[in-house]
Design a protein around this motif. Structure first.
Motif, PDB file in Angstrom:
ATOM      1  N   ASN A   1     -14.206  -6.316   9.191  1.00 11.01           N
ATOM      2  CA  ASN A   1     -14.228  -4.950   8.653  1.00 11.01           C
ATOM      3  C   ASN A   1     -15.087  -3.999   9.483  1.00 11.01           C
ATOM      4  O   ASN A   1     -14.732  -2.833   9.640  1.00 11.01           O
ATOM      5  CB  ASN A   1     -14.693  -4.940   7.200  1.00 11.01           C
ATOM      6  CG  ASN A   1     -13.609  -5.375   6.241  1.00 11.01           C
ATOM      7  OD1 ASN A   1     -12.495  -5.680   6.653  1.00 11.01           O
ATOM      8  ND2 ASN A   1     -13.927  -5.406   4.964  1.00 11.01           N
TER       9      ASN A   1
ATOM     10  N   LYS B   1     -13.271   0.391   1.222  1.00 14.40           N
ATOM     11  CA  LYS B   1     -12.591  -0.890   1.141  1.00 14.40           C
ATOM     12  C   LYS B   1     -12.243  -1.204  -0.300  1.00 14.40           C
ATOM     13  O   LYS B   1     -12.939  -0.785  -1.236  1.00 14.40           O
ATOM     14  CB  LYS B   1     -13.446  -2.000   1.753  1.00 14.40           C
ATOM     15  CG  LYS B   1     -14.799  -2.146   1.133  1.00 14.40           C
ATOM     16  CD  LYS B   1     -15.648  -3.118   1.901  1.00 14.40           C
ATOM     17  CE  LYS B   1     -17.052  -3.127   1.327  1.00 14.40           C
ATOM     18  NZ  LYS B   1     -17.932  -3.998   2.061  1.00 14.40           N
ATOM     19  N   ASP B   2     -11.151  -1.928  -0.474  1.00 14.13           N
ATOM     20  CA  ASP B   2     -10.666  -2.303  -1.798  1.00 14.13           C
ATOM     21  C   ASP B   2     -11.663  -3.252  -2.452  1.00 14.13           C
ATOM     22  O   ASP B   2     -12.157  -4.189  -1.817  1.00 14.13           O
ATOM     23  CB  ASP B   2      -9.293  -2.976  -1.656  1.00 14.13           C
ATOM     24  CG  ASP B   2      -8.678  -3.274  -2.990  1.00 14.13           C
ATOM     25  OD1 ASP B   2      -8.942  -4.374  -3.526  1.00 14.13           O
ATOM     26  OD2 ASP B   2      -7.942  -2.412  -3.516  1.00 14.13           O
ATOM     27  N   LYS B   3     -11.972  -2.999  -3.710  1.00 12.65           N
ATOM     28  CA  LYS B   3     -12.970  -3.804  -4.412  1.00 12.65           C
ATOM     29  C   LYS B   3     -12.522  -5.258  -4.586  1.00 12.65           C
ATOM     30  O   LYS B   3     -13.334  -6.170  -4.548  1.00 12.65           O
ATOM     31  CB  LYS B   3     -13.273  -3.199  -5.776  1.00 12.65           C
ATOM     32  CG  LYS B   3     -14.020  -1.895  -5.697  1.00 12.65           C
ATOM     33  CD  LYS B   3     -14.242  -1.300  -7.067  1.00 12.65           C
ATOM     34  CE  LYS B   3     -14.867   0.079  -6.932  1.00 12.65           C
ATOM     35  NZ  LYS B   3     -14.988   0.749  -8.218  1.00 12.65           N
ATOM     36  N   LYS B   4     -11.229  -5.472  -4.803  1.00 17.51           N
ATOM     37  CA  LYS B   4     -10.731  -6.823  -5.053  1.00 17.51           C
ATOM     38  C   LYS B   4     -10.479  -7.610  -3.771  1.00 17.51           C
ATOM     39  O   LYS B   4     -10.863  -8.759  -3.655  1.00 17.51           O
ATOM     40  CB  LYS B   4      -9.440  -6.760  -5.878  1.00 17.51           C
ATOM     41  CG  LYS B   4      -9.649  -6.222  -7.277  1.00 17.51           C
ATOM     42  CD  LYS B   4      -8.350  -6.123  -8.017  1.00 17.51           C
ATOM     43  CE  LYS B   4      -8.570  -5.451  -9.368  1.00 17.51           C
ATOM     44  NZ  LYS B   4      -7.317  -5.176 -10.058  1.00 17.51           N
ATOM     45  N   THR B   5      -9.820  -6.980  -2.818  1.00 16.51           N
ATOM     46  CA  THR B   5      -9.426  -7.683  -1.598  1.00 16.51           C
ATOM     47  C   THR B   5     -10.424  -7.526  -0.457  1.00 16.51           C
ATOM     48  O   THR B   5     -10.347  -8.263   0.517  1.00 16.51           O
ATOM     49  CB  THR B   5      -8.054  -7.184  -1.104  1.00 16.51           C
ATOM     50  OG1 THR B   5      -8.179  -5.810  -0.708  1.00 16.51           O
ATOM     51  CG2 THR B   5      -6.995  -7.331  -2.178  1.00 16.51           C
ATOM     52  N   ASN B   6     -11.306  -6.557  -0.545  1.00 19.99           N
ATOM     53  CA  ASN B   6     -12.286  -6.240   0.499  1.00 19.99           C
ATOM     54  C   ASN B   6     -11.627  -5.711   1.778  1.00 19.99           C
ATOM     55  O   ASN B   6     -12.248  -5.656   2.819  1.00 19.99           O
ATOM     56  CB  ASN B   6     -13.173  -7.444   0.802  1.00 19.99           C
ATOM     57  CG  ASN B   6     -14.477  -7.041   1.442  1.00 19.99           C
ATOM     58  OD1 ASN B   6     -15.078  -6.034   1.090  1.00 19.99           O
ATOM     59  ND2 ASN B   6     -14.922  -7.827   2.410  1.00 19.99           N
ATOM     60  N   LYS B   7     -10.350  -5.335   1.705  1.00 22.19           N
ATOM     61  CA  LYS B   7      -9.646  -4.810   2.880  1.00 22.19           C
ATOM     62  C   LYS B   7      -9.943  -3.323   3.032  1.00 22.19           C
ATOM     63  O   LYS B   7      -9.948  -2.571   2.051  1.00 22.19           O
ATOM     64  CB  LYS B   7      -8.141  -5.026   2.763  1.00 22.19           C
ATOM     65  CG  LYS B   7      -7.750  -6.480   2.883  1.00 22.19           C
ATOM     66  CD  LYS B   7      -6.261  -6.657   2.865  1.00 22.19           C
ATOM     67  CE  LYS B   7      -5.913  -8.120   3.035  1.00 22.19           C
ATOM     68  NZ  LYS B   7      -4.470  -8.343   2.988  1.00 22.19           N
TER      69      LYS B   7
ATOM     70  N   TYR C   1      -9.554   0.703   4.025  1.00 19.47           N
ATOM     71  CA  TYR C   1      -8.481   1.691   3.947  1.00 19.47           C
ATOM     72  C   TYR C   1      -9.005   3.071   4.299  1.00 19.47           C
ATOM     73  O   TYR C   1     -10.206   3.307   4.278  1.00 19.47           O
ATOM     74  CB  TYR C   1      -7.794   1.685   2.579  1.00 19.47           C
ATOM     75  CG  TYR C   1      -8.634   2.116   1.398  1.00 19.47           C
ATOM     76  CD1 TYR C   1      -8.822   3.459   1.089  1.00 19.47           C
ATOM     77  CD2 TYR C   1      -9.208   1.173   0.554  1.00 19.47           C
ATOM     78  CE1 TYR C   1      -9.571   3.853  -0.012  1.00 19.47           C
ATOM     79  CE2 TYR C   1      -9.950   1.550  -0.561  1.00 19.47           C
ATOM     80  CZ  TYR C   1     -10.123   2.897  -0.828  1.00 19.47           C
ATOM     81  OH  TYR C   1     -10.867   3.281  -1.929  1.00 19.47           O
TER      82      TYR C   1
ATOM     83  N   PRO D   1      -3.852   1.486   3.482  1.00 16.30           N
ATOM     84  CA  PRO D   1      -4.562   0.216   3.674  1.00 16.30           C
ATOM     85  C   PRO D   1      -4.389  -0.306   5.097  1.00 16.30           C
ATOM     86  O   PRO D   1      -3.347  -0.112   5.724  1.00 16.30           O
ATOM     87  CB  PRO D   1      -3.903  -0.719   2.661  1.00 16.30           C
ATOM     88  CG  PRO D   1      -2.607  -0.100   2.311  1.00 16.30           C
ATOM     89  CD  PRO D   1      -2.689   1.365   2.625  1.00 16.30           C
TER      90      PRO D   1
ATOM     91  N   ASN E   1      -4.745  -3.802   7.350  1.00 12.68           N
ATOM     92  CA  ASN E   1      -4.899  -5.252   7.330  1.00 12.68           C
ATOM     93  C   ASN E   1      -5.855  -5.646   8.451  1.00 12.68           C
ATOM     94  O   ASN E   1      -5.556  -5.437   9.623  1.00 12.68           O
ATOM     95  CB  ASN E   1      -3.541  -5.929   7.519  1.00 12.68           C
ATOM     96  CG  ASN E   1      -3.615  -7.426   7.343  1.00 12.68           C
ATOM     97  OD1 ASN E   1      -4.657  -8.048   7.528  1.00 12.68           O
ATOM     98  ND2 ASN E   1      -2.502  -8.019   6.976  1.00 12.68           N
TER      99      ASN E   1
END
Length: 114
Positions: free
Chosen positions: A15, A56-62, A64, A90, A92
Protein backbone atom coordinates in the motif's frame (compact mmCIF):
# COMPACT_ATOMS: atom_id res chain seq x y z
CA UNK A 1 7.61 15.17 10.38
CA UNK A 2 4.30 16.38 9.02
CA UNK A 3 1.11 14.31 9.36
CA UNK A 4 0.92 14.00 5.58
CA UNK A 5 4.39 12.46 5.38
CA UNK A 6 3.63 10.22 8.34
CA UNK A 7 0.54 8.88 6.57
CA UNK A 8 2.60 7.56 3.67
CA UNK A 9 5.41 6.19 5.86
CA UNK A 10 2.97 4.43 8.19
CA UNK A 11 1.45 2.34 5.40
CA UNK A 12 2.59 -1.23 4.98
CA UNK A 13 3.77 -2.48 1.63
CA UNK A 14 2.42 -2.79 -1.00
CA UNK A 15 0.00 0.00 0.00
CA UNK A 16 2.81 2.47 0.73
CA UNK A 17 4.16 2.15 -2.81
CA UNK A 18 0.66 2.28 -4.28
CA UNK A 19 -0.24 5.45 -2.36
CA UNK A 20 3.03 7.15 -3.31
CA UNK A 21 2.56 6.23 -6.97
CA UNK A 22 -1.06 7.47 -6.91
CA UNK A 23 0.13 10.70 -5.27
CA UNK A 24 2.64 11.26 -8.07
CA UNK A 25 0.02 10.45 -10.70
CA UNK A 26 -2.47 12.94 -9.25
CA UNK A 27 0.07 15.72 -8.72
CA UNK A 28 1.46 15.32 -12.24
CA UNK A 29 -1.97 15.93 -13.78
CA UNK A 30 -1.78 19.71 -13.56
CA UNK A 31 0.34 22.40 -11.90
CA UNK A 32 -2.79 23.65 -10.12
CA UNK A 33 -3.28 20.37 -8.24
CA UNK A 34 -2.04 20.61 -4.66
CA UNK A 35 -1.94 18.23 -1.72
CA UNK A 36 -3.05 18.91 1.86
CA UNK A 37 -3.74 16.95 5.02
CA UNK A 38 -7.50 17.12 5.63
CA UNK A 39 -9.91 14.81 7.46
CA UNK A 40 -6.84 12.77 8.53
CA UNK A 41 -6.02 11.72 4.97
CA UNK A 42 -4.19 13.00 1.88
CA UNK A 43 -6.54 15.36 0.08
CA UNK A 44 -5.90 16.90 -3.33
CA UNK A 45 -7.24 20.23 -4.51
CA UNK A 46 -7.61 21.63 -7.99
CA UNK A 47 -7.61 25.42 -8.20
CA UNK A 48 -8.30 25.51 -4.45
CA UNK A 49 -11.37 23.23 -4.65
CA UNK A 50 -11.64 19.69 -3.28
CA UNK A 51 -10.67 17.30 -6.04
CA UNK A 52 -9.90 13.81 -4.74
CA UNK A 53 -8.32 11.95 -1.84
CA UNK A 54 -6.49 8.73 -1.03
CA UNK A 55 -7.75 6.15 1.42
CA UNK A 56 -8.12 2.42 1.94
CA UNK A 57 -11.10 0.13 2.37
CA UNK A 58 -11.70 -0.75 6.01
CA UNK A 59 -12.50 -4.41 5.29
CA UNK A 60 -10.06 -5.30 2.52
CA UNK A 61 -7.32 -2.74 3.30
CA UNK A 62 -7.06 -2.07 -0.47
CA UNK A 63 -6.24 1.52 -1.47
CA UNK A 64 -8.56 3.70 -3.50
CA UNK A 65 -8.91 7.17 -4.93
CA UNK A 66 -12.00 8.99 -3.69
CA UNK A 67 -13.49 11.37 -6.24
CA UNK A 68 -15.17 14.36 -4.57
CA UNK A 69 -17.54 15.26 -7.42
CA UNK A 70 -18.04 11.62 -8.35
CA UNK A 71 -21.75 12.04 -8.96
CA UNK A 72 -20.90 14.13 -12.03
CA UNK A 73 -18.41 11.61 -13.48
CA UNK A 74 -19.49 8.63 -15.53
CA UNK A 75 -16.99 5.79 -15.72
CA UNK A 76 -17.67 2.04 -15.44
CA UNK A 77 -14.83 1.49 -12.94
CA UNK A 78 -16.03 4.11 -10.45
CA UNK A 79 -18.08 2.79 -7.54
CA UNK A 80 -20.75 4.91 -5.85
CA UNK A 81 -21.89 2.49 -3.16
CA UNK A 82 -23.90 4.25 -0.43
CA UNK A 83 -22.25 7.60 -1.06
CA UNK A 84 -24.31 10.55 -2.30
CA UNK A 85 -21.58 12.64 -3.98
CA UNK A 86 -18.40 10.66 -3.83
CA UNK A 87 -17.33 7.74 -5.97
CA UNK A 88 -14.23 5.64 -5.52
CA UNK A 89 -11.73 4.05 -7.84
CA UNK A 90 -10.32 0.94 -6.13
CA UNK A 91 -6.74 -0.03 -6.87
CA UNK A 92 -5.62 -3.65 -6.63
CA UNK A 93 -2.23 -3.63 -4.86
CA UNK A 94 -1.28 -6.90 -6.56
CA UNK A 95 -1.63 -5.54 -10.09
CA UNK A 96 -0.05 -2.73 -12.09
CA UNK A 97 -1.61 0.66 -11.41
CA UNK A 98 -3.90 1.59 -14.34
CA UNK A 99 -2.38 5.07 -14.76
CA UNK A 100 -4.10 5.72 -18.10
CA UNK A 101 -7.56 5.00 -16.65
CA UNK A 102 -6.84 7.08 -13.55
CA UNK A 103 -5.77 10.04 -15.69
CA UNK A 104 -8.92 9.69 -17.84
CA UNK A 105 -11.11 9.83 -14.74
CA UNK A 106 -9.20 12.74 -13.19
CA UNK A 107 -9.38 14.72 -16.43
CA UNK A 108 -13.18 14.26 -16.36
CA UNK A 109 -13.25 15.52 -12.78
CA UNK A 110 -10.96 18.41 -13.70
CA UNK A 111 -13.33 19.46 -16.49
CA UNK A 112 -16.10 19.94 -13.90
CA UNK A 113 -14.08 22.73 -12.30
CA UNK A 114 -13.24 24.57 -15.54
Amino acid sequence: MKALEQFYLAQEEPNRSIFLALRDCILSLDAEVSEEWKYKLPFFYYKGKMFCYLWKDKKTNKPYIGIVRGEAVVHPLLIQGNRKRMKIFPVNPNEDIPVKIIKEILIQVQSIYK
